[in-house]
Design a protein around this motif. Structure first.
Motif, PDB file in Angstrom:
ATOM      1  N   ALA A  23      -4.724   6.629  -7.930  1.00 34.78           N
ATOM      2  CA  ALA A  23      -4.765   6.890  -9.362  1.00 34.78           C
ATOM      3  C   ALA A  23      -4.074   8.213  -9.657  1.00 34.78           C
ATOM      4  N   ALA A  24      -3.172   8.199 -10.632  1.00 26.81           N
ATOM      5  CA  ALA A  24      -2.410   9.388 -10.980  1.00 26.81           C
ATOM      6  C   ALA A  24      -2.821   9.902 -12.344  1.00 26.81           C
ATOM      7  N   SER A  25      -2.756  11.195 -12.507  1.00 24.34           N
ATOM      8  CA  SER A  25      -3.011  11.818 -13.795  1.00 24.34           C
ATOM      9  C   SER A  25      -2.086  13.020 -13.939  1.00 24.34           C
ATOM     10  N   GLY A  26      -1.890  13.433 -15.188  1.00 25.75           N
ATOM     11  CA  GLY A  26      -1.026  14.578 -15.434  1.00 25.75           C
ATOM     12  C   GLY A  26       0.261  14.158 -16.103  1.00 25.75           C
ATOM     13  N   ASP A  27       1.367  14.324 -15.414  1.00 24.58           N
ATOM     14  CA  ASP A  27       2.671  14.015 -15.964  1.00 24.58           C
ATOM     15  C   ASP A  27       2.849  12.504 -16.128  1.00 24.58           C
ATOM     16  N   THR A  28       3.930  12.103 -16.760  1.00 22.79           N
ATOM     17  CA  THR A  28       4.189  10.694 -17.040  1.00 22.79           C
ATOM     18  C   THR A  28       4.393   9.930 -15.735  1.00 22.79           C
ATOM     19  N   PHE A  29       3.451   9.084 -15.433  1.00 24.53           N
ATOM     20  CA  PHE A  29       3.433   8.354 -14.163  1.00 24.53           C
ATOM     21  C   PHE A  29       4.677   7.513 -13.977  1.00 24.53           C
ATOM     22  N   ASP A 112       7.106  15.406  -4.218  1.00 26.21           N
ATOM     23  CA  ASP A 112       6.622  16.641  -4.836  1.00 26.21           C
ATOM     24  C   ASP A 112       5.107  16.758  -4.873  1.00 26.21           C
ATOM     25  N   TYR A 113       4.428  15.638  -4.988  1.00 22.35           N
ATOM     26  CA  TYR A 113       2.977  15.672  -5.160  1.00 22.35           C
ATOM     27  C   TYR A 113       2.316  14.725  -4.164  1.00 22.35           C
ATOM     28  N   TRP A 114       1.134  15.143  -3.719  1.00 21.06           N
ATOM     29  CA  TRP A 114       0.418  14.406  -2.685  1.00 21.06           C
ATOM     30  C   TRP A 114      -1.065  14.316  -2.996  1.00 21.06           C
ATOM     31  N   GLY A 115      -1.639  13.181  -2.604  1.00 19.43           N
ATOM     32  CA  GLY A 115      -3.079  13.066  -2.637  1.00 19.43           C
ATOM     33  C   GLY A 115      -3.681  13.633  -1.368  1.00 19.43           C
ATOM     34  N   ARG A 116      -4.999  13.575  -1.273  1.00 17.14           N
ATOM     35  CA  ARG A 116      -5.684  14.127  -0.105  1.00 17.14           C
ATOM     36  C   ARG A 116      -5.837  13.124   1.020  1.00 17.14           C
TER      37      ARG A 116
END
Length: 124
Positions: A23-29, A112-116
């Protein structure tokens, strides 16, 4: 900024199926190419699959081609990884990643972005 949260990992037997979600949140997925990587202790994080933000085209590592399927639901800001015919070699921590680079991104540094991460363990 994009925040990614994986879920769906667990312990399964060889031959079983499992579906991971991110699940992503923040910028435009919908602007991001989404990918799954995996990592086992002592090894580098390896590319599993990706789905492009614009065309929806997918890429797969040879080791999972035909068994794993990546998909995305832009309305839900979620990417999925359906894993079938699991084997012990699929045991790893699975990470979701987001990037806005060119097509064909398969390297960790390109995202650029990663989950845990979420642990997937396949027993024989």
């Amino acid at each position: 900024q994009v925040r990614l949260v994986e879920s769906g990992g667990g312990l399964v037997q060889a031959g079983d199926s499992l579906r991971l979600s991110c699940a992503a949140s923040g910028d435009t997925f919908s602007w991001y190419t989404m990918a799954w990587f995996r990592q086992t202790p002592g090894k580098e994080r390896e590319f599993v699959t990706s789905i492009r933000w614009n065309s929806g085209s997918t890429d797969y590592a040879d080791s999972v081609e035909g068994r794993f399927t990546i998909s995305r639901d832009n309305a839900k800001n979620t990417v999925y990884l359906q894993m079938n015919s699991l084997n012990v070699d699929d045991t790893a921590v699975y990470y979701c990643a987001a990037g806005r680079g060119p097509d064909g991104m398969i390297w960790e540094r390109e995202y650029d972005y990663w989950g845990r991460g979420t642990q997937v363990t396949v027993s024989s």
